[in-house]
Design a protein around this motif. Structure first.
Motif, PDB file in Angstrom:
ATOM      1  N   ASN B 129       0.897  -1.125   0.099  1.00 51.26           N
ATOM      2  CA  ASN B 129       0.093   0.022   0.241  1.00 51.26           C
ATOM      3  C   ASN B 129       0.906   1.245  -0.017  1.00 51.26           C
ATOM      4  OD1 ASN B 129       0.912  -0.128   2.498  1.00 51.26           O
ATOM      5  ND2 ASN B 129      -0.879  -0.460   3.525  1.00 51.26           N
ATOM      6  N   GLU B 130       0.124   2.455   0.243  1.00 50.23           N
ATOM      7  CA  GLU B 130       0.921   3.870   0.023  1.00 50.23           C
ATOM      8  C   GLU B 130       1.944   4.045   1.071  1.00 50.23           C
ATOM      9  OE1 GLU B 130      -2.543   3.145  -1.825  1.00 50.23           O
ATOM     10  OE2 GLU B 130      -2.838   4.057   0.296  1.00 50.23           O
ATOM     11  N   HIS B 131       1.775   3.517   2.323  1.00 43.57           N
ATOM     12  CA  HIS B 131       2.447   3.489   3.403  1.00 43.57           C
ATOM     13  C   HIS B 131       3.968   2.899   3.050  1.00 43.57           C
ATOM     14  CE1 HIS B 131       3.642   3.863   7.228  1.00 43.57           C
ATOM     15  NE2 HIS B 131       4.138   2.830   7.682  1.00 43.57           N
ATOM     16  N   ASN B 132       3.818   1.814   2.388  1.00 44.66           N
ATOM     17  CA  ASN B 132       5.177   1.242   1.970  1.00 44.66           C
ATOM     18  C   ASN B 132       5.672   1.747   0.687  1.00 44.66           C
ATOM     19  OD1 ASN B 132       3.715  -0.667   3.411  1.00 44.66           O
ATOM     20  ND2 ASN B 132       4.501  -2.442   2.453  1.00 44.66           N
ATOM     21  N   LEU B 133       4.773   2.400   0.119  1.00 47.46           N
ATOM     22  CA  LEU B 133       5.387   3.162  -1.142  1.00 47.46           C
ATOM     23  C   LEU B 133       6.294   4.212  -0.667  1.00 47.46           C
ATOM     24  CD1 LEU B 133       2.586   2.926  -3.592  1.00 47.46           C
ATOM     25  CD2 LEU B 133       4.250   4.216  -4.326  1.00 47.46           C
ATOM     26  N   ALA B 134       5.824   5.035   0.240  1.00 48.73           N
ATOM     27  CA  ALA B 134       6.567   6.227   0.676  1.00 48.73           C
ATOM     28  C   ALA B 134       7.881   5.758   1.355  1.00 48.73           C
ATOM     29  CB  ALA B 134       5.772   6.909   2.080  1.00 48.73           C
ATOM     30  N   LYS B 135       7.950   4.591   1.809  1.00 45.17           N
ATOM     31  CA  LYS B 135       9.167   3.910   2.641  1.00 45.17           C
ATOM     32  C   LYS B 135      10.191   3.547   1.430  1.00 45.17           C
ATOM     33  CE  LYS B 135       7.307   1.268   5.730  1.00 45.17           C
ATOM     34  NZ  LYS B 135       7.624   0.251   6.868  1.00 45.17           N
ATOM     35  N   ASP B 136       9.538   2.814   0.559  1.00 42.77           N
ATOM     36  CA  ASP B 136      10.708   2.201  -0.479  1.00 42.77           C
ATOM     37  C   ASP B 136      10.624   3.020  -1.776  1.00 42.77           C
ATOM     38  OD1 ASP B 136      10.916  -1.345  -1.431  1.00 42.77           O
ATOM     39  OD2 ASP B 136      11.893   0.401  -1.826  1.00 42.77           O
ATOM     40  N   ASP B 137      11.744   3.484  -2.043  1.00 43.45           N
ATOM     41  CA  ASP B 137      11.956   4.256  -3.431  1.00 43.45           C
ATOM     42  C   ASP B 137      11.653   3.577  -4.530  1.00 43.45           C
ATOM     43  OD1 ASP B 137      14.343   6.610  -1.819  1.00 43.45           O
ATOM     44  OD2 ASP B 137      12.209   6.882  -2.072  1.00 43.45           O
ATOM     45  N   HIS B 138      12.258   2.220  -4.340  1.00 42.44           N
ATOM     46  CA  HIS B 138      12.186   1.661  -5.449  1.00 42.44           C
ATOM     47  C   HIS B 138      10.555   1.121  -6.025  1.00 42.44           C
ATOM     48  CE1 HIS B 138      16.500   0.969  -5.879  1.00 42.44           C
ATOM     49  NE2 HIS B 138      16.487   0.609  -4.759  1.00 42.44           N
ATOM     50  N   LEU B 139       9.738   1.196  -4.991  1.00 35.66           N
ATOM     51  CA  LEU B 139       8.516   0.740  -5.233  1.00 35.66           C
ATOM     52  C   LEU B 139       7.705   1.570  -5.991  1.00 35.66           C
ATOM     53  CD1 LEU B 139       7.207  -1.982  -4.076  1.00 35.66           C
ATOM     54  CD2 LEU B 139       5.928  -0.536  -2.641  1.00 35.66           C
ATOM     55  N   ASP B 140       7.351   1.262  -7.400  1.00 38.25           N
ATOM     56  CA  ASP B 140       6.610   2.179  -8.340  1.00 38.25           C
ATOM     57  C   ASP B 140       5.216   2.256  -8.225  1.00 38.25           C
ATOM     58  OD1 ASP B 140       7.355   2.290 -11.981  1.00 38.25           O
ATOM     59  OD2 ASP B 140       6.459   3.661 -10.581  1.00 38.25           O
ATOM     60  N   PRO B 141       4.384   3.180  -8.247  1.00 43.12           N
ATOM     61  CA  PRO B 141       3.017   2.828  -8.083  1.00 43.12           C
ATOM     62  C   PRO B 141       2.299   1.781  -9.042  1.00 43.12           C
ATOM     63  CG  PRO B 141       3.712   5.360  -8.236  1.00 43.12           C
ATOM     64  CD  PRO B 141       4.717   4.469  -8.472  1.00 43.12           C
ATOM     65  N   ILE B 142       2.621   1.683 -10.223  1.00 42.63           N
ATOM     66  CA  ILE B 142       2.284   0.822 -11.000  1.00 42.63           C
ATOM     67  C   ILE B 142       2.417  -0.775 -10.432  1.00 42.63           C
ATOM     68  CG2 ILE B 142       4.261   0.126 -12.432  1.00 42.63           C
ATOM     69  CD1 ILE B 142       2.386   0.426 -14.867  1.00 42.63           C
ATOM     70  N   ASN B 143       3.385  -0.843  -9.537  1.00 44.22           N
ATOM     71  CA  ASN B 143       3.457  -2.150  -8.801  1.00 44.22           C
ATOM     72  C   ASN B 143       2.346  -2.493  -8.157  1.00 44.22           C
ATOM     73  OD1 ASN B 143       5.913  -2.822 -10.387  1.00 44.22           O
ATOM     74  ND2 ASN B 143       7.116  -2.692  -8.341  1.00 44.22           N
ATOM     75  N   VAL B 144       1.624  -1.377  -7.506  1.00 38.36           N
ATOM     76  CA  VAL B 144       0.423  -1.522  -6.553  1.00 38.36           C
ATOM     77  C   VAL B 144      -0.538  -2.349  -7.485  1.00 38.36           C
ATOM     78  CG1 VAL B 144      -1.024  -0.484  -5.061  1.00 38.36           C
ATOM     79  CG2 VAL B 144       1.316   0.297  -5.144  1.00 38.36           C
ATOM     80  N   LYS B 145      -0.678  -1.632  -8.699  1.00 36.23           N
ATOM     81  CA  LYS B 145      -1.803  -2.116  -9.694  1.00 36.23           C
ATOM     82  C   LYS B 145      -1.750  -3.631 -10.005  1.00 36.23           C
ATOM     83  CE  LYS B 145      -4.552   1.458  -9.444  1.00 36.23           C
ATOM     84  NZ  LYS B 145      -5.920   1.122  -8.968  1.00 36.23           N
ATOM     85  N   ILE B 146      -0.388  -3.685 -10.308  1.00 44.98           N
ATOM     86  CA  ILE B 146       0.088  -5.017 -10.680  1.00 44.98           C
ATOM     87  C   ILE B 146      -0.387  -5.943  -9.509  1.00 44.98           C
ATOM     88  CG2 ILE B 146       1.896  -6.654 -11.118  1.00 44.98           C
ATOM     89  CD1 ILE B 146       3.093  -4.317 -13.035  1.00 44.98           C
ATOM     90  N   ALA B 147      -0.016  -5.661  -8.431  1.00 38.88           N
ATOM     91  CA  ALA B 147      -0.348  -6.639  -7.420  1.00 38.88           C
ATOM     92  C   ALA B 147      -1.746  -6.716  -7.234  1.00 38.88           C
ATOM     93  CB  ALA B 147       0.400  -6.161  -6.176  1.00 38.88           C
ATOM     94  N   GLU B 148      -2.582  -5.724  -7.306  1.00 39.23           N
ATOM     95  CA  GLU B 148      -4.015  -5.841  -7.259  1.00 39.23           C
ATOM     96  C   GLU B 148      -4.417  -6.627  -8.274  1.00 39.23           C
ATOM     97  OE1 GLU B 148      -5.953  -1.969  -7.121  1.00 39.23           O
ATOM     98  OE2 GLU B 148      -5.039  -1.371  -5.222  1.00 39.23           O
ATOM     99  N   LEU B 149      -3.871  -6.399  -9.398  1.00 42.49           N
ATOM    100  CA  LEU B 149      -4.384  -7.400 -10.589  1.00 42.49           C
ATOM    101  C   LEU B 149      -4.053  -8.931 -10.511  1.00 42.49           C
ATOM    102  CD1 LEU B 149      -5.633  -6.866 -13.343  1.00 42.49           C
ATOM    103  CD2 LEU B 149      -3.376  -6.751 -14.213  1.00 42.49           C
ATOM    104  N   ARG B 150      -2.931  -8.923  -9.969  1.00 39.68           N
ATOM    105  CA  ARG B 150      -2.429 -10.441  -9.501  1.00 39.68           C
ATOM    106  C   ARG B 150      -3.322 -11.231  -8.306  1.00 39.68           C
ATOM    107  NH1 ARG B 150       3.228 -10.034  -8.866  1.00 39.68           N
ATOM    108  NH2 ARG B 150       2.688  -8.927  -6.576  1.00 39.68           N
TER     109      ARG B 150
END
Lengths: 211, 216
Positions: B129-150
């Protein structure tokens, strides 16, 4: 007194990010089996290990297990004796239930150990790092490829389910027509038996000159 | 290890194999035996992960007896509380949010004497989620969407596995019905013929010579 309980366990886990494994308890002397339904030509990888009760110390001999993986026909795909961890990987040449059995030596008092099993098949079993290196594809494209493979698998499963439903319908209609035929024959049997009885008794009494 | 012990182990192994072959039915399955509990453990890494799954009970030996009342299914959190509880079901889907991270225990309890086979599938889904996003620079917002799709595809796969398990159970019931129909019908024919021949024999016996002399 030999006490035997055969237990069959299921695995069906898919997680690309984190390696998910299932733990189950294995009692000494009692075999536990895990069956996984595989489609034909599906890649499958299974990693198993016995959880060490004492961290830091080597695993005692009593915690060694025997593992055997068999195909639905009964052929042996993998057999390992007296190990505490290992991997088995093969391509399923026929569709059906593949059984992995775990068994440890009988011990008095009965010993219970935890066995960790990570059995993946299909999409999750494919070696994605090799695909990435071969095509020099970046991480996101790998994820999308995985999703595409998953969707293809889902599509194939739908066909399979549809086929099974067709077979079931055929079976049901066959049972239905059989029941109808048997009921009809049952009436005939009843009438013929009654007729035979009457005919026999008539001739019997006529012979005995009572009729 | 002595020789006697080794042969005993191999016989036990052979008997275990025979027992297994007699109990194995279709699909990935867990067989829970006499008043026993079978537990499976799964480690949940993140708090708030959605644990979803399903299970289907396949009845064994329903040739003579009535339907099995079903199994009890319990999910215990690492703290020891029961998170999810289902009683006397023959198959169901479940989904809940993990309150803590840790080792979760999924147990099936069989209160009857007959062994049952359970086909289950458990999936622990994690979406960064967004909380992890703020912590990790490598995490692309698109990865969240891909995870949701998965995760969405995972739910479709889980549903398919559930349908497959139910189909296997349905087929098992149908084949058992078919066998029973044939068996009972032929049994009925034989019993009918037997009973009528017994009747004839009895009547014959009644009018036998000894009785006839009595009449005369």
């Amino acid at each position: 007194m030999l006490k035997l309980k055969a237990v069959i366990l299921t695995v069906g886990l898919m997680s690309p990010i984190i390696v998910h494994s299932m733990l189950f308890d294995l009692q000494s002397g009692i075999a536990k089996c895990i069956t996984e339904d595989l489609m034909s030509n599906a890649m499958t990888i299974g990693k198993y290990s016995v959880v060490n009760p004492n961290k830091g110390y080597p695993l005692p001999d009593t915690h060694k297990i025997t593992v055997r993986v068999t195909s639905p026909a009964g052929n042996n795909h993998y057999y390992c004796d007296g190990v505490d961890s290992g991997t088995f990987a093969f391509t399923a040449n026929e569709a059906g239930d593949y059984m992995a059995c775990f068994w440890s030596q009988e011990h008095k008092p009965p010993l219970t150990m935890s066995v960790e099993l990570d059995w993946q098949s299909g999409v999750a079993a494919k070696d994605w790092s090799k695909v990435a290196r071969k095509g020099q594809i970046d991480e996101m494209e790998i994820e999308l490829k995985k999703l595409y493979d998953t969707i293809t698998t889902i599509h194939d499963e739908m066909f399979y389910l549809r086929e099974r439903e067709g077979e079931m319908q055929k079976l049901n209609t066959a049972t239905n027509s059989k029941m109808a035929a048997f009921s009809f024959v049952s009436i005939l049997v009843c009438l013929s038996v009654a007729g035979l009885q009457l005919w026999y008794l008539k001739t019997f009494f006529e012979r005995k000159k009572m009729l | 290890m002595t020789r006697g012990e080794r042969t005993m182990n191999s016989t036990m192994h052979a008997i275990a194999w025979l027992l297994l072959l007699s109990l194995v039915r279709h699909l990935s399955a867990l067989s829970v035996t006499v008043t026993d509990v079978e537990c499976v453990y799964e480690y949940v890494f993140y708090e708030g992960d959605i644990i979803s799954g399903n299970f289907v009970v396949v009845d064994h030996n329903i040739f003579w007896s009535s339907d099995h009342p079903g199994l009890d299914f319990t999910v215990t959190s690492p703290g020891g509380n029961i998170v999810h509880n289902l009683k006397g079901t023959s198959g169901d889907k479940f989904e809940f949010k993990a309150p803590h991270s840790g080792m979760y225990k999924f147990c099936f309890h069989n209160s009857e004497l007959t062994p049952e086979t359970v086909s289950f599938y458990i999936h622990v889904g994690h979406i960064p989620n967004e909380h992890n996003l703020a912590k990790d620079d490598h995490l692309d917002p698109i990865n969240v969407k891909i995870a949701e799709l998965r995760e969405a595809l995972e739910s479709v796969t889980a549903e398919q596995k559930y349908l497959k398990a139910r189909d296997a159970r349905h087929r098992h019931t149908n084949e058992s019905t078919r066998k029973r129909v044939i068996f009972y019908t032929f049994g009925e024919y034989i019993v009918l013929a037997l009973v009528s021949s017994l009747q004839v024999v009895y009547i014959r016996q009644l009018f036998s010579k000894t009785v006839a002399y009595g009449r005369v």
